[in-house]
Design an enzyme around this catalytic site. Structure first.
Site, PDB file in Angstrom:
ATOM      1  N   GLU A  58       0.845  -1.198   0.000  1.00 61.84           N
ATOM      2  CA  GLU A  58       0.000   0.000   0.000  1.00 61.84           C
ATOM      3  C   GLU A  58       0.881   1.248   0.000  1.00 61.84           C
ATOM      4  O   GLU A  58       2.012   1.230   0.506  1.00 61.84           O
ATOM      5  CB  GLU A  58      -0.895  -0.019   1.257  1.00 61.84           C
ATOM      6  CG  GLU A  58      -1.816   1.190   1.346  1.00 61.84           C
ATOM      7  CD  GLU A  58      -2.942   1.025   2.366  1.00 61.84           C
ATOM      8  OE1 GLU A  58      -2.902   0.071   3.174  1.00 61.84           O
ATOM      9  OE2 GLU A  58      -3.866   1.867   2.342  1.00 61.84           O
TER      10      GLU A  58
ATOM     11  N   ASN B  20     -12.265  -1.308  -1.060  1.00 59.79           N
ATOM     12  CA  ASN B  20     -11.616  -1.907   0.100  1.00 59.79           C
ATOM     13  C   ASN B  20     -12.343  -1.462   1.363  1.00 59.79           C
ATOM     14  O   ASN B  20     -12.664  -0.283   1.506  1.00 59.79           O
ATOM     15  CB  ASN B  20     -10.153  -1.425   0.166  1.00 59.79           C
ATOM     16  CG  ASN B  20      -9.478  -1.774   1.492  1.00 59.79           C
ATOM     17  OD1 ASN B  20      -9.146  -2.933   1.731  1.00 59.79           O
ATOM     18  ND2 ASN B  20      -9.314  -0.785   2.354  1.00 59.79           N
ATOM     19  N   GLU B  21     -12.598  -2.407   2.243  1.00 56.40           N
ATOM     20  CA  GLU B  21     -13.262  -2.099   3.521  1.00 56.40           C
ATOM     21  C   GLU B  21     -14.402  -1.093   3.298  1.00 56.40           C
ATOM     22  O   GLU B  21     -14.443  -0.018   3.903  1.00 56.40           O
ATOM     23  CB  GLU B  21     -12.251  -1.620   4.568  1.00 56.40           C
ATOM     24  CG  GLU B  21     -11.235  -2.711   4.880  1.00 56.40           C
ATOM     25  CD  GLU B  21     -10.376  -2.490   6.130  1.00 56.40           C
ATOM     26  OE1 GLU B  21     -10.382  -1.376   6.679  1.00 56.40           O
ATOM     27  OE2 GLU B  21      -9.720  -3.460   6.552  1.00 56.40           O
TER      28      GLU B  21
ATOM     29  N   TYR C 281      -7.007  -8.859  11.496  1.00 56.12           N
ATOM     30  CA  TYR C 281      -5.691  -8.572  12.074  1.00 56.12           C
ATOM     31  C   TYR C 281      -5.610  -9.145  13.484  1.00 56.12           C
ATOM     32  O   TYR C 281      -6.596  -9.100  14.237  1.00 56.12           O
ATOM     33  CB  TYR C 281      -5.454  -7.060  12.130  1.00 56.12           C
ATOM     34  CG  TYR C 281      -5.128  -6.475  10.768  1.00 56.12           C
ATOM     35  CD1 TYR C 281      -3.849  -6.598  10.239  1.00 56.12           C
ATOM     36  CD2 TYR C 281      -6.098  -5.828  10.012  1.00 56.12           C
ATOM     37  CE1 TYR C 281      -3.535  -6.077   8.984  1.00 56.12           C
ATOM     38  CE2 TYR C 281      -5.801  -5.305   8.756  1.00 56.12           C
ATOM     39  CZ  TYR C 281      -4.511  -5.445   8.249  1.00 56.12           C
ATOM     40  OH  TYR C 281      -4.206  -4.936   7.008  1.00 56.12           O
TER      41      TYR C 281
ATOM     42  N   GLU D   7      -6.333  -9.286   3.759  1.00 56.68           N
ATOM     43  CA  GLU D   7      -5.487  -8.589   4.744  1.00 56.68           C
ATOM     44  C   GLU D   7      -5.462  -9.429   6.010  1.00 56.68           C
ATOM     45  O   GLU D   7      -6.504  -9.711   6.597  1.00 56.68           O
ATOM     46  CB  GLU D   7      -6.014  -7.182   5.049  1.00 56.68           C
ATOM     47  CG  GLU D   7      -5.782  -6.205   3.910  1.00 56.68           C
ATOM     48  CD  GLU D   7      -6.156  -4.758   4.243  1.00 56.68           C
ATOM     49  OE1 GLU D   7      -6.035  -4.341   5.416  1.00 56.68           O
ATOM     50  OE2 GLU D   7      -6.585  -4.056   3.307  1.00 56.68           O
TER      51      GLU D   7
ATOM     52  N   GLN E 229       1.923  -6.073   5.697  1.00 60.95           N
ATOM     53  CA  GLN E 229       2.137  -5.754   4.314  1.00 60.95           C
ATOM     54  C   GLN E 229       3.569  -6.150   3.950  1.00 60.95           C
ATOM     55  O   GLN E 229       4.358  -6.448   4.827  1.00 60.95           O
ATOM     56  CB  GLN E 229       1.916  -4.267   4.087  1.00 60.95           C
ATOM     57  CG  GLN E 229       0.480  -3.825   4.393  1.00 60.95           C
ATOM     58  CD  GLN E 229       0.189  -2.398   3.899  1.00 60.95           C
ATOM     59  OE1 GLN E 229       0.991  -1.743   3.258  1.00 60.95           O
ATOM     60  NE2 GLN E 229      -1.000  -1.924   4.220  1.00 60.95           N
TER      61      GLN E 229
HETATM   62  O1  AHR Z   1      -3.105  -2.516   6.316  1.00 63.33           O
HETATM   63  C1  AHR Z   1      -3.404  -1.285   6.893  1.00 63.33           C
HETATM   64  C2  AHR Z   1      -4.870  -0.915   6.740  1.00 63.33           C
HETATM   65  O2  AHR Z   1      -5.655  -1.808   7.470  1.00 63.33           O
HETATM   66  C3  AHR Z   1      -5.439  -0.980   5.353  1.00 63.33           C
HETATM   67  O3  AHR Z   1      -5.190   0.162   4.613  1.00 63.33           O
HETATM   68  C4  AHR Z   1      -6.902  -1.141   5.602  1.00 63.33           C
HETATM   69  O4  AHR Z   1      -7.559  -1.828   4.568  1.00 63.33           O
HETATM   70  C5  AHR Z   1      -6.956  -1.876   6.930  1.00 63.33           C
HETATM   71  O5  AHR Z   1      -7.845  -1.298   7.794  1.00 63.33           O
END
Ligand code: AHR
Length: 511
Positions: free
Chosen positions: A44, A192-193, A260, A315, A364
């Site tokens: 990103e 995205n999201e 995450y 992600e 990432q």
């Molecule tokens: O990876 C960091 C961020 O986390 C990304 O930009 C977003 O899609 C997520 O919330």
């Protein structure tokens, strides 16, 4: 008498501790392929991922480059065999206007990266730079389209610009910018999201928007695009339910999911000086992936029993406090053995669910979150996560072998988790690989693996471990953690005995 009972009980329980790590591997029952795309990555325009980490521009006096991209990073990624790379975001994607990043550098507008620290984005790394890099890496690009603040026409034009071979306004523009042949990008994310930084939409609204955007992404003749719907966050099962219900499946190839492993969004904890308590919580969050992919898949099964639509976790990874002294919006964190076992456990989960989970993208790739590579000016290091991804890549495109596992528990206070996770596959050459991850912070695991349906003559392996959980590679000591040969497995008849040290990752090869 009471004491005798106690002694007996203790003896029995220590016997059981050993006996509980039992795996039955069904080497002849493999049906599903482990898609190599489970080993995907994510890049990103965030912090030092693209600028500094990947792209430093041409004629850099200190860092060797190819078309402005760091040569050391290119070489390391080729070795890693990365199958796909997602770009340009993340949250950034829904602010990105791709036409800003093409044509002569001097004409490209400078914008503000509003999601990630309001830093200046001069658009010097754009579509050509990214897609040419993917070609060089032998990886498939995954373009994340702007649905949040872009237009249908803009995304449709991007498809035409990158993919159309014939005569059209966008292919003409591409040729004028120096690229004759189209890149033929297959993977496209539609936003995205969308529930958050991509527009704070409700699932019903996003499903309609998706249908509209997908309709016009067809300007390339017969090439079949693989369209990915912006997916749920964690356990938002309603999001998946609505998308699967409201989007016709002939315009939907995959539904995404983001998860995450973060201890607490307000108190993430340090990346290296964490306690065992913090480690355990990270492992709990990571292990949640098992439940998430199971339950999102169950919903998908209801609408798509033939599994035509894929689940892709585009992600995932550990998220901690940034390194002291670095920009809070840049998400730069170190990477320890905690991250190695997190990766090993997660990849085992994805592989065991390979019938539905066809792609995943670690967040990432360089200098951001659970990166496989960290850079500092002309220096570059490979993290423990890099090594796990490399050790495991033997599973790419192999046939997943089903297994059953009974494992000891890793207990802390009143919490517990399975100490061991495992996945296995058989490749085209007939070699069976078994990946074992022991997340226990203090105890080795002795494992008995009953191999059914195949006979093997030899076993060897590789291991990633370290003296402490907090160990990591640094720019001063870049090879503190690296894979080593592993001789702790013995094969006798149809049985494999293995001893895996605490917080370690082992990959075995059976021939
Ligand atoms: O990876 C960091 C961020 O986390 C990304 O930009 C977003 O899609 C997520 O919330």
């Amino acid at each position: 008498m009471k004491n005798l009972h106690l002694t007996l009980l203790l003896t029995l329980s220590s016997f059981c501790t050993y006996a509980q790590n039992q795996i039955v591997l069904n080497a002849d029952l493999g049906k599903h392929t482990i898609s190599k795309h489970i080993y995907g990555h994510f890049s990103e325009h965030l912090g030092r991922c693209i600028y500094d980490g990947i792209y430093v521009g041409e004629n850099n006096p200190k860092i060797p480059t190819v078309d402005g991209v760091r040569k050391d990073v290119i070489d390391a990624l080729i070795k890693l065999k990365i199958p796909n790379l997602r770009w340009p975001g993340g949250c950034f994607a829904d602010t990105y206007h791709w036409k800003d990043g093409i044509g002569p550098l001097a004409n490209r507008p400078t914008i503000v990266n509003t999601w990630w620290g309001n830093v200046t984005e001069n658009n010097s790394f754009g579509t050509h730079d990214f897609l040419n890099l993917c070609e060089r890496l032998g990886t498939e690009p995954y373009l994340s389209g702007n649905v949040g603040s872009g237009t249908v026409q803009e995304l449709s034009d991007w498809v035409q610009y990158t993919n159309f071979d014939g005569v059209s306004p966008m292919s003409k523009l591409r040729k004028e910018n120096g690229r004759e042949k189209p890149w033929k990008v297959r993977f496209w994310g539609l936003g995205n999201e969308a529930w958050g930084c991509g527009g704070n939409m409700k699932p019903e609204y996003y499903a309609n928007i998706y249908r509209q955007y997908a309709t016009f992404m067809t300007s390339t003749g017969n090439d079949r695009l693989y369209k990915i719907a912006s997916g749920a966050s964690d356990a938002d099962y309603n999001w998946t339910e609505v998308l699967m219900r409201d989007i016709p499946h002939n315009m939907l190839d995959a539904v995404a999911l983001h998860h995450y492993s973060v201890i607490d969004w307000n108190k993430k904890g340090p990346s290296t000086t964490f306690s065992e308590d913090q480690y355990f919580t990270t492992m709990q969050r990571a292990y949640q992936m098992e439940e998430l992919v199971t339950r999102h898949s169950n919903i998908m099964d209801k609408y798509d029993p033939n599994k035509r639509v894929d689940l892709i976790v585009d992600e995932w990874g550990g998220w901690y406090d940034v390194e002291p002294g670095t920009n809070g919006a840049f998400l730069y964190q170190q990477n320890t053995m905690r991250d190695a076992v997190l990766a090993g456990m997660t990849l085992n989960i994805f592989q065991n669910h390979c019938e539905r989970v066809k792609m995943a993208n670690l967040a990432q790739i360089v200098n951001v979150l659970q990166a496989v590579i960290l850079t500092k000016e002309e220096k570059m290091i490979l993290t423990p996560t890099y090594h796990v991804m490399e050790m495991y890549n033997v599973h790419q495109e192999a046939t997943m072998l089903p297994l059953t596992i009974q494992t000891n528990q890793y207990k802390l206070d009143n919490r517990q988790l399975p100490a061991l996770t495992c996945s296995a596959s058989k490749n085209k050459e007939g070699i069976t690989h078994i990946s074992l991850t022991n997340i226990h912070a203090r105890e080795a695991q002795e494992i008995t693996i009953d191999v059914r349906g195949a006979k093997y003559a030899s076993v060897n392996g590789r291991i990633l471990t370290a003296a402490t959980l907090q160990d990591h590679n640094t720019f001063e000591n870049p090879e503190k953690i690296k894979p080593a040969a592993y001789n702790g497995a013995t094969l006798s008849g149809g049985q494999l005995k293995v001893k895996v040290p605490p917080f370690s990752v082992v990959v075995l090869a059976l021939k």
